[in-house]
Design a protein around this motif. Structure first.
Motif, short mmCIF file in Angstrom:
data_model
loop_
_atom_site.label_atom_id
_atom_site.label_comp_id
_atom_site.label_asym_id
_atom_site.label_seq_id
_atom_site.Cartn_x
_atom_site.Cartn_y
_atom_site.Cartn_z
N THR A 1 51.30 31.32 -8.87
CA THR A 1 53.32 32.21 -8.40
C THR A 1 52.67 33.54 -10.92
O THR A 1 53.01 34.62 -10.39
CB THR A 1 53.84 31.49 -9.49
OG1 THR A 1 53.76 30.97 -7.87
CG2 THR A 1 55.55 32.27 -9.60
N MET A 2 52.38 32.54 -11.42
CA MET A 2 51.69 33.14 -13.37
C MET A 2 51.42 34.41 -12.04
O MET A 2 51.18 34.81 -13.39
CB MET A 2 51.59 31.72 -14.02
CG MET A 2 51.59 32.70 -15.31
SD MET A 2 50.85 31.52 -16.26
CE MET A 2 49.68 31.02 -16.18
N ALA A 3 50.01 33.92 -12.28
CA ALA A 3 49.21 35.13 -12.12
C ALA A 3 48.99 36.35 -11.32
O ALA A 3 48.84 37.19 -11.93
CB ALA A 3 47.66 34.36 -11.37
N ILE A 4 49.80 36.23 -10.18
CA ILE A 4 50.17 37.13 -9.61
C ILE A 4 51.20 38.40 -9.68
O ILE A 4 51.37 39.31 -10.50
CB ILE A 4 50.60 36.27 -8.25
CG1 ILE A 4 49.03 36.52 -7.63
CG2 ILE A 4 51.09 38.00 -6.72
CD1 ILE A 4 50.27 35.19 -5.73
N SER A 5 52.05 37.85 -10.10
CA SER A 5 53.62 37.65 -11.85
C SER A 5 52.46 38.91 -12.51
O SER A 5 53.12 39.97 -12.66
CB SER A 5 54.23 36.75 -12.28
OG SER A 5 55.15 36.10 -10.82
N ALA A 6 51.83 37.95 -13.12
CA ALA A 6 51.83 39.12 -14.87
C ALA A 6 49.99 40.29 -13.72
O ALA A 6 50.88 41.46 -14.39
CB ALA A 6 50.32 37.92 -15.57
N GLY A 7 49.79 39.87 -12.88
CA GLY A 7 48.59 41.00 -12.10
C GLY A 7 49.47 42.42 -11.78
O GLY A 7 49.06 43.39 -12.46
N LEU A 8 50.45 41.74 -11.20
CA LEU A 8 51.40 42.69 -10.42
C LEU A 8 52.03 43.50 -11.16
O LEU A 8 52.36 44.84 -11.87
CB LEU A 8 53.02 42.21 -9.22
CG LEU A 8 51.50 41.58 -7.99
CD1 LEU A 8 52.84 41.26 -7.08
CD2 LEU A 8 51.39 42.61 -6.94
#
Length: 461
Positions: free
Chosen positions: A118-125
């Motif tokens: 969740t954290m990685a996808i949030s930051a990436g998006l």
């Protein structure tokens, strides 16, 4: 008529762009939570407690991004600065949510992989969307759209050389519509007023030296009937700046020209970094230190540790610790002879220690004491400080922070003997750059780089 005082504008009405960006980020956080749940559990239907966690994640992320300035104006700002704020916001939200989960003892109810995804996808998006927005704005501004018109006030002999190129200004959202040169004649303020009334610019930039206080006042007075934004951009080209910013001290506005970044929360954060990382490293290196101490004791007479006074933060002296790498010898008072290649004073064990920087390991005790930091300018001998302070401009500004075991100069290859003034100047420039750009992330980057190229170095002998 409605009473306007009883209906103040809402945040959405006052800052529509920031409010829209916050909504987008909250949507990104919720979308990331669903995608992470699908990757982890092969389903888009979140369980109730995962849905609650996702909402908490979205709300906290928006709050941290807002606190770190992630929803401020992009005009005049680089993408790197905006991306750093965004990454910092997402990471801070993750850290706070982890702490809250631990305190409430709810962490075990959630999959760690789901949270990491969740954290990685949030930051990436979030970073990806910001990049697309930045590129779209830059393209539009190059085409002449979304620009703010500026009238520049500068000295008559300036020639406009301080301004970036027209393209660089456009990409940041500005275009110079007119320039007014100050002169001895008071007519220049009338010319400024005429240009403002003719062009109706968004902003007026007063690019004048600090000594031109009367003309700055005259410009503000001439524009007193207009609502144009006025920015004072003082000419400080001839002053070596360090961590410069605008602050408020004792009720006065202050232009800080050369101050330490280690103040307030930054000092606490830096000390916490030193204690946490320093303690972990200190415990790991204890067996290595014991072996080195035994080797020194068995191969040459004299003490295991070399102790010498150095200059620390705010020019306070402290005793630095190193493994002894030379034979015991006496130098004339006030003279410190740097080690040179094939120096006969260096013992065989000491040569290896100096090549690999293992002689610096006892300085982790200095870190735990509080006299040094893991990352910072390397401390020089007192005699070298006295010698170079008059030869290298801003040399003593290195002492605005604690000295370090490693630093920006060291990971850039500036180690070993400083047998020329140019070498010392290059080292000081790196030290001042570090102080001016300090952040926790920069410290972690330097520590990481030290593992690969900060220890062994052919210039260390």
């Amino acid at each position: 008529m409605p009473d306007l005082k009883s209906h103040p504008p809402t945040f959405a009405e006052r800052y529509p762009v920031a409010f829209a960006a916050a909504l987008v980020d909250s949507g990104i956080a919720l979308l990331a939570a669903h995608l992470a749940f699908y990757i982890r559990f092969d389903s888009f239907a979140l369980d109730p407690h995962y849905l609650l966690g996702s909402i908490a994640w979205a709300c906290l992320a928006v709050c941290t991004l807002f606190a770190l300035g992630g929803y401020g104006s992009w005009r005049g700002q680089s993408f790197t600065r905006q991306a750093a704020r965004a990454v910092g916001g997402w990471l801070l939200a993750a850290a706070l949510l982890t702490v809250v989960g631990s305190l409430l003892r709810t962490s075990a109810d959630y999959s760690r992989l789901w949270f990491a995804y969740t954290m990685a996808i949030s930051a990436g998006l979030g970073i990806g969307l910001r990049l697309l927005t930045f590129l779209a704005l830059r393209t539009a501004r190059r085409a002449g759209r979304n620009l703010k018109h500026v009238v520049v006030v500068r000295p008559a002999d300036d020639g406009g050389h301080r301004l970036p190129s027209e393209l660089a200004l456009r990409e940041q959202g500005y275009v110079v519509a007119a320039a007014v040169a100050c002169s001895e004649s008071p007519e220049w303020s009338a010319a400024l007023l005429e240009q403002v009334e003719r062009i109706s610019p968004h902003e007026v930039w007063l690019m004048l030296p600090l000594s031109e206080g009367a003309r700055i006042q005259a410009a503000v007075y001439a524009l007193r009937h207009h609502v144009v934004s006025i920015r004072f951009m003082p000419q400080l080209n001839d002053i070596p700046l360090l961590n410069h910013k605008i602050s408020r001290v004792a009720g006065f506005y202050s232009i800080d020209l050369s101050v330490t970044p280690m103040d307030g929360m930054a000092r606490i954060l830096k000390r916490a970094e030193d204690l946490v990382i320093g303690s972990a490293i200190f415990l790991m290196i204890l067996p290595v230190c014991a072996v080195i101490a035994l080797a020194i004791k068995l191969t040459s007479p004299g003490p295991v540790l070399f102790k010498q006074y150095r200059t620390g933060i705010n020019r306070q002296r402290f005793k630095v610790y190193k493994f002894r790498s030379m034979i015991v010898h006496q130098e004339p008072c006030g003279v410190v002879t740097q080690a040179t290649q094939h120096d006969e004073r260096v013992t065989p064990i000491g040569r290896f220690l100096r090549r690999t920087s293992l002689d610096e390991l006892p300085q982790f005790f200095n870190v735990l004491q509080g006299s040094m930091s893991i990352v910072g300018p390397r401390p020089h001998a007192l005699a070298h400080d006295d010698y170079y302070k008059d030869l290298v401009e801003s040399y003593m500004q290195r002492h605005k922070v604690k000295p370090g075991i490693t630093g920006w100069a060291q990971v850039n290859g500036l180690r070993g003997e400083t047998d020329t003034l140019e070498k010392m100047q290059a080292r000081v420039e790196c030290d001042l750059w570090y102080i001016d750009n300090w952040s926790l992330w920069l410290d972690l980057r330097i520590i990481f780089l030290t593992l690969f190229k900060g220890f062994a170095n052919p210039n260390a002998y």
